[in-house]
Design an enzyme around this catalytic site. Structure first.
Site, PDB file in Angstrom:
ATOM      1  N   TYR A  81     -30.267 -15.429  17.554  1.00  0.00           N
ATOM      2  CA  TYR A  81     -31.645 -15.045  16.880  1.00  0.00           C
ATOM      3  C   TYR A  81     -31.972 -15.984  15.427  1.00  0.00           C
ATOM      4  CZ  TYR A  81     -31.377 -10.573  19.127  1.00  0.00           C
ATOM      5  OH  TYR A  81     -31.572  -9.626  20.054  1.00  0.00           O
ATOM      6  N   LYS A 110      -7.235   8.458   4.049  1.00  0.00           N
ATOM      7  CA  LYS A 110      -8.560   8.828   4.170  1.00  0.00           C
ATOM      8  C   LYS A 110      -9.545   7.989   5.072  1.00  0.00           C
ATOM      9  CE  LYS A 110      -9.631   5.993   0.179  1.00  0.00           C
ATOM     10  NZ  LYS A 110      -9.688   5.683  -1.331  1.00  0.00           N
TER      11      LYS A 110
HETATM   12  C1  LIG Z   1      -8.611   5.315  -1.938  1.00  0.00           C
HETATM   13  C2  LIG Z   1      -7.954   5.903  -3.205  1.00  0.00           C
HETATM   14  C3  LIG Z   1      -6.716   5.463  -3.460  1.00  0.00           C
HETATM   15  C4  LIG Z   1      -5.762   4.339  -2.778  1.00  0.00           C
HETATM   16  O1  LIG Z   1      -6.285   3.165  -3.229  1.00  0.00           O
HETATM   17  P1  LIG Z   1      -5.741   1.740  -2.792  1.00  0.00           P
HETATM   18  O2  LIG Z   1      -6.587   0.594  -3.481  1.00  0.00           O
HETATM   19  O3  LIG Z   1      -6.371   1.434  -1.290  1.00  0.00           O
HETATM   20  O4  LIG Z   1      -4.336   1.705  -2.820  1.00  0.00           O
HETATM   21  C5  LIG Z   1      -5.944   6.030  -4.410  1.00  0.00           C
HETATM   22  N1  LIG Z   1      -6.597   7.193  -5.176  1.00  0.00           N
HETATM   23  C6  LIG Z   1      -7.961   7.290  -4.943  1.00  0.00           C
HETATM   24  C7  LIG Z   1      -8.415   8.496  -5.689  1.00  0.00           C
HETATM   25  C8  LIG Z   1      -8.533   6.901  -3.918  1.00  0.00           C
HETATM   26  O5  LIG Z   1      -9.727   7.519  -3.451  1.00  0.00           O
END
Ligand SMILES: *Cc1c(COP(=O)(O)O)cnc(C)c1O
Length: 386
Positions: free
Chosen positions: A277, A47
């Site tokens: 800044y 993702k």
């Molecule tokens: C992002 C996600 C994962 C992976 O989690 P990690 O901590 O990166 O291994 C697994 N399941 C779901 C539903 C997620 O949203």
């Protein structure tokens, strides 16, 4: 050797800064995780453009490394992977009431169902397409995010069973997600596992027999064997970032992303000079500073000001003063001989001296946010040997 070059329409000239993605390291991490999990089937989560590493390249590499499943948040992400040629089991889990689901059903993408409304929407789409939709049911075991609440679960299971009987859907999996997998011993872990076991019992009573039951992300898969079930959903560990901050898994995970840039200005400043800044840093002695052409618009956290470090010429050099929209200043030290054009490693592997995990600690955030943000905003250069 560089054999790929993927533009994300970054505003930054890739000659000036880019994210180098080591797909060999990615595949190697997956192989090590598989071995650690005794060849348990895995879902590699790609993702958010593969946590900023490039979803299409990471998806392909994950399949190469034997990933049985891929996972993404949205149906849009999933359909893009199909368009890029992926044809294996692929799950998505986040969408709204107006999301067009027909392309995902048509592409045999597994869609997570959290409610009776979603189930009937998908069944209707399947009827229109004259297909059987692939769905997975999600139970909320305590994260209070998505998933059917426990009191709606028995009803959802019965409705799903009816939809299976009419041929509208096939239920390929049942799953849930943990709240505190990165905190071994957290009391929610036992409670969520018990709730998941209950939910599976209900599903069985309703006559559902899903092929995969899954609960664990990277942290849980590594530290909590009782949460592994039929499949581990692995994200962050594949990208080479330790899932339990401050505790080494012992799996020799190699960071996959290196962000490199270069010095675009170098100058001497005298003791008492204010930097960037607000003059939030004032030199207490004469030194040499360098300018790095990346800022918070490129995903560098503002909170890295006066806290994170980069590597120049093999030395760790602290960021001085505020991070600006497009640039930040580093302290090269009084004896520096670095020149305009010299390479800056913003973060990379342990051998580079600074990792995304170091940045996360300096910026009071998590490694996930560091790579997902910066990676998604820079042009990615794909590195592969052989
Ligand atoms: C992002 C996600 C994962 C992976 O989690 P990690 O901590 O990166 O291994 C697994 N399941 C779901 C539903 C997620 O949203």
């Amino acid at each position: 050797m560089i054999d790929g070059y993927q533009s994300c329409r970054s505003r930054v000239d890739p000659a000036t800064a880019s994210a180098i993605i080591d797909l060999d390291a990615f595949e190697c991490n997956i192989a090590r995780l598989r071995a650690h999990l005794n060849e348990l089937p895995i879902m590699v989560v790609v993702k958010a453009d593969g946590y900023g590493h490039g979803a299409v390249d990471c998806a392909r590499a994950a399949r190469n490394a034997g990933a049985e499943w891929l996972g993404v948040a949205t149906p849009v992400e999933a359909v893009r992977l199909r368009e890029a040629g992926d044809s294996g089991p692929l799950l998505c889990w986040l969408y709204g009431p107006e999301t067009e689901l027909a392309p995902a059903v048509d592409a045999d993408i597994d869609i997570t169902v959290h409610s009776a409304e979603q189930l009937s929407t998908i069944a209707a789409v399947a009827a229109t397409l004259e297909k059987t939709a692939r769905v997975q049911l999600k139970i909320d075991t305590g994260l209070s995010r998505n998933g059917a609440p426990a009191d709606r679960w028995p009803e959802l299971c019965l409705l799903a069973r009816e939809a299976v009987d009419t041929g509208a859907v096939t239920v390929t999996g049942i799953w849930s997600h943990l709240a505190a997998a990165d905190q071994p011993g957290h009391p929610s872990l036992a409670a969520q596992q018990a709730a998941f076991a209950d939910a599976l019992q209900h599903a069985e009573t309703a006559g559902l027999s899903p092929a995969v039951r899954h609960l664990a992300n990277s942290a849980a898969a590594i530290t909590l064997p009782s949460a592994r079930y039929d499949l581990a959903r692995l994200g962050i560990a594949c990208y080479g970032i330790e899932p339990v901050a401050g505790i080494a898994s012992g799996i020799a995970l190699e960071p996959v992303m290196t962000v490199r840039s270069q010095l675009v200005a170098v100058k001497k400043i005298t003791a008492g000079s204010g930097v960037s800044y607000e003059h939030a840093w004032i030199a207490d002695s004469d030194t040499v500073v360098g300018l790095v052409p990346l800022g918070y618009a490129d995903g560098i956290p503002w909170s890295a000001g006066n806290s994170a470090e980069v590597t120049v010429g093999g030395r760790r050099c602290p960021i001085r003063g505020r991070v600006c929209m497009d640039q930040f200043v580093v302290d090269l030290g009084p004896e520096a001989v670095d020149a305009v054009g010299d390479e800056v490693i913003v973060f990379g592997t342990d051998a580079d001296g600074v990792t995304a995990s170091d940045w996360a600690e300096a910026c009071a955030t998590i490694g996930y946010e560091i790579v997902a943000r910066i990676g998604s905003l820079l042009t990615k250069r794909i590195h592969r040997s052989g």
